[in-house]
Design an enzyme around this catalytic site. Structure first.
Site, mmCIF file in Angstrom:
data_model
loop_
_atom_site.group_PDB
_atom_site.id
_atom_site.type_symbol
_atom_site.label_atom_id
_atom_site.label_comp_id
_atom_site.label_asym_id
_atom_site.label_seq_id
_atom_site.Cartn_x
_atom_site.Cartn_y
_atom_site.Cartn_z
ATOM 1 N N ASP A 259 -1.847 6.393 -4.123
ATOM 2 C CA ASP A 259 -0.709 5.632 -3.615
ATOM 3 C C ASP A 259 -0.393 4.452 -4.534
ATOM 4 O O ASP A 259 -1.089 4.234 -5.537
ATOM 5 C CB ASP A 259 -0.958 5.202 -2.167
ATOM 6 C CG ASP A 259 -2.034 4.140 -2.023
ATOM 7 O OD1 ASP A 259 -2.816 3.941 -2.976
ATOM 8 O OD2 ASP A 259 -2.126 3.517 -0.958
ATOM 9 N N ASP B 225 -5.413 2.539 -3.679
ATOM 10 C CA ASP B 225 -6.592 2.437 -2.832
ATOM 11 C C ASP B 225 -6.747 3.670 -1.945
ATOM 12 O O ASP B 225 -7.782 3.859 -1.313
ATOM 13 C CB ASP B 225 -6.576 1.153 -1.996
ATOM 14 C CG ASP B 225 -5.423 1.071 -1.009
ATOM 15 O OD1 ASP B 225 -4.521 1.931 -1.041
ATOM 16 O OD2 ASP B 225 -5.422 0.122 -0.191
ATOM 17 N N SER C 219 0.829 -1.204 0.000
ATOM 18 C CA SER C 219 0.000 0.000 0.000
ATOM 19 C C SER C 219 0.866 1.258 0.000
ATOM 20 O O SER C 219 1.636 1.484 -0.917
ATOM 21 C CB SER C 219 -0.970 -0.035 1.180
ATOM 22 O OG SER C 219 -1.910 1.002 1.082
ATOM 23 N N ASP D 99 -0.803 1.201 -4.750
ATOM 24 C CA ASP D 99 -1.823 0.230 -5.158
ATOM 25 C C ASP D 99 -3.170 0.894 -5.401
ATOM 26 O O ASP D 99 -4.179 0.218 -5.580
ATOM 27 C CB ASP D 99 -1.952 -0.910 -4.151
ATOM 28 C CG ASP D 99 -2.477 -0.457 -2.798
ATOM 29 O OD1 ASP D 99 -2.145 0.665 -2.378
ATOM 30 O OD2 ASP D 99 -3.224 -1.220 -2.154
#
Length: 568
Positions: free
Chosen positions: A309, A313, A152, A311
């Site tokens: 960010d 999310d 993440s 990924d």
């Protein structure tokens, strides 16, 4: 090669086994041989990498307490055994995706090779893709589980491994514990089966998740659009940065298909880069992550800076106001989106009578009166979007509430039922629509937020994190939590009510969080991070005006720092 699941063990012995076993490759052994600091060896081998609120996450490198192909294989074999245990008669299937971090593709392929060796049909994404698309794909492909390789928003040294259930939701603590039990039964790395991807493909066990999934995901995101007037969208100037992550193609494609024509991508941060070479940390919560984007926005006079960010999310923003750009917090954006979504859906007559907004217990309470204004319920969950996803699924099955919006203070938002995790793709679209909508009324988001403060009271929210590494650090974090449990009356200079979620509060699973409520509706919460060696403090202070709220925040932060400084 013994890999006992015990959390404290003779780490020197395990270290020597990694050096001596033929199972580990030469690159791994060379990396270990070049370590000169005994503390570094201890940190790599004193325990096995554990699941937390965000799944498996750790620093990339050799060792049992690191992210590498061996710990990925072990976790995957444990997951496969868990799935076969609960669904013994079923032809199992899973889907795997990955982000732009170093070794993400390699970790994804190793996970796929283990699943396929266990006769589990596995869909592997053809390109790096956002976490919310993995959540969507689990349901779309009717899979029994999903794996997302990502850390993440963590620094470049990290990677991670998130596990999803058949609802597309990150597994809950009970399921995680059962998976961990299976992982800890694996005593020897040599016992972990895996096959080559070519063989798996020949056996039709390995399939590819490609353009059809990407297209369907974007279709579901676009269904959440709340503004149909393309004229006001075309007038909005957006500077977007994917921060070297997975958001570049899906975010820009969705914005284009939604009618935004004036979107500039920050070229220096456009391409995937696992070293995140232009930022200290690819975390939108860190204001410095958007500094390069803000500089470019000034050059092109953009209305909005948008950053996702690695990924994709989480999303952070900065808005143009009074000739400069102001960063906005996750709480502020969450409150603004709550108000915007409820207002627009009410105007469009698509707001359900049994609508619900879901947030976490460490998120600002400012949305509560807004929900009340529109006749929408608000429900709290524990920290972590998996609990929001779990509650969404529960309400869907019960047909009790219809999910409208969910968010957490750490820059995660979701509208729509297409995913069961935070989604920066749909959030980016709605943020752009919101900014464009208010721009057409000659307002900025700052103007709208101030209007909400006048209506509902002034709230100021803030987070502090303190890092404590290694075995000693773990003990320091435990000691600080103990201090706040037993000595809170000495820490705060006013009366309070305490909720200790480790005792099982409000029908939530027991979790290591303490929350203090003060007389005016302000609160403070403390918890250890589930993914990093940190202890986190969350502040939500109310006041008659900004100055009063800021004074109360400073008072509480100083009280906290006096305690934490004993251990630094």
């Amino acid at each position: 090669m013994n890999i006992s699941g015990e959390k404290m063990r003779d780490y020197q012995q395990v270290y020597r086994q990694w050096l001596e076993s033929d199972y580990f490759d030469s690159a791994t052994k060379n990396e270990l041989k070049n370590i000169s600091d005994p503390k570094e060896i201890e940190d790599r081998f004193y325990r096995d990498l554990e699941f937390g609120t965000g799944g498996l996450r750790g620093v990339i490198g050799a060792g049992t307490n690191r992210m590498n192909i061996y710990t990925v294989r072990r976790s995957t074999f444990g997951l496969a055994n868990y799935l076969r245990q609960i669904l013994p008669q079923k032809q199992l299937s899973a889907v795997i995706s990955y982000d732009s971090r170093n070794y993400s593709r390699e970790f994804a392929e190793n996970a796929a090779s283990v699943l396929c060796s266990c006769d589990i049909k596995t869909y592997l994404f053809d390109v790096l893709s956002p976490t919310p698309e993995l959540s969507f794909a689990v349901r779309e492909l009717s899979c029994d589980a999903g794996i997302m390789i990502t850390a993440s928003h963590n620094p470049k040294e990290y990677n991670g491994y998130k596990v999803y259930d058949h609802y597309g939701c990150q597994i809950n603590p009970e399921t995680a514990n059962r998976v961990i039990e299976e992982i800890e039964k694996i005593k020897h790395y040599e016992s972990i089966p895996y096959i080559s991807l070519a063989v798996a493909q020949d056996k039709k066990l390995l399939l590819h998740a490609g353009e059809a999934i990407h297209l369907r995901f974007r279709e579901e995101v676009l269904k959440q659009s709340l503004i149909s007037d393309n004229a006001i969208k075309e007038k909005l100037s957006v500077l977007y940065t994917p921060l070297h992550g997975t958001g570049n193609i899906p975010v820009r494609t969705v914005l284009k298909e939604d009618g935004f024509r004036n979107v500039t991508v920050l070229a220096e941060q456009e391409q995937p880069d696992g070293n995140f070479s232009t930022v200290k940390s690819p975390n939108p919560e860190d204001g410095q992550a958007l500094s390069m984007g803000i500089q470019k926005a000034k050059e092109i006079d953009a209305d909005l800076v948008l950053g996702t960010d690695p990924d994709c999310d989480r999303v952070g923003i900065a808005v143009k106001t009074a000739g400069d750009y102001q960063l906005m917090t996750g709480n502020q954006v969450g409150v603004l989106l709550t108000d915007f979504i409820l207002k627009r859906r009410s105007a469009l007559q698509t707001l359900p009578n049994n609508g619900v907004v879901i947030k976490t217990i460490v998120t600002s309470e400012m949305s509560a009166p807004i929900c009340k204004q529109y006749g929408v319920a608000m429900r709290d969950t524990l920290t972590g979007f998996k609990f929001i996803g779990e509650l969404m699924t529960q309400f869907e099955q019960e047909q009790s509430y219809q999910f409208v919006f969910g968010y957490e203070e750490s820059y995660g938002y979701l509208a729509g039922m297409h995913a069961r995790d935070k989604d920066a793709v749909v959030a980016s679209m709605l943020i752009c629509e919101m900014v464009a909508h208010y721009k057409s009324q000659q307002k900025t988001l700052i103007d709208v937020l101030n209007e909400l403060y006048l209506t509902y009271g002034y709230y100021i929210d803030h987070n502090d994190s303190f890092v404590f590494k290694g075995i000693q650090g773990q003990q320091f974090i435990a000691d600080i939590m103990s201090d706040f449990r037993s000595c809170a009356s000495d820490i705060f200079s006013e009366n309070f009510e305490k909720k200790d979620y480790l005792e099982g509060i409000d029908e939530f699973p027991k979790t290591d969080v303490i929350k203090y409520f003060f007389h005016d509706g302000s609160w403070l919460a403390v918890r250890p991070s589930g993914t990093e060696p940190k202890i986190k403090f969350y502040y939500s202070l109310r006041g008659k005006n900004r100055q009063e709220a800021e004074n109360r925040l400073a008072e509480k932060r100083n009280a906290v720092k006096k305690i934490v400084s004993r251990y630094e």
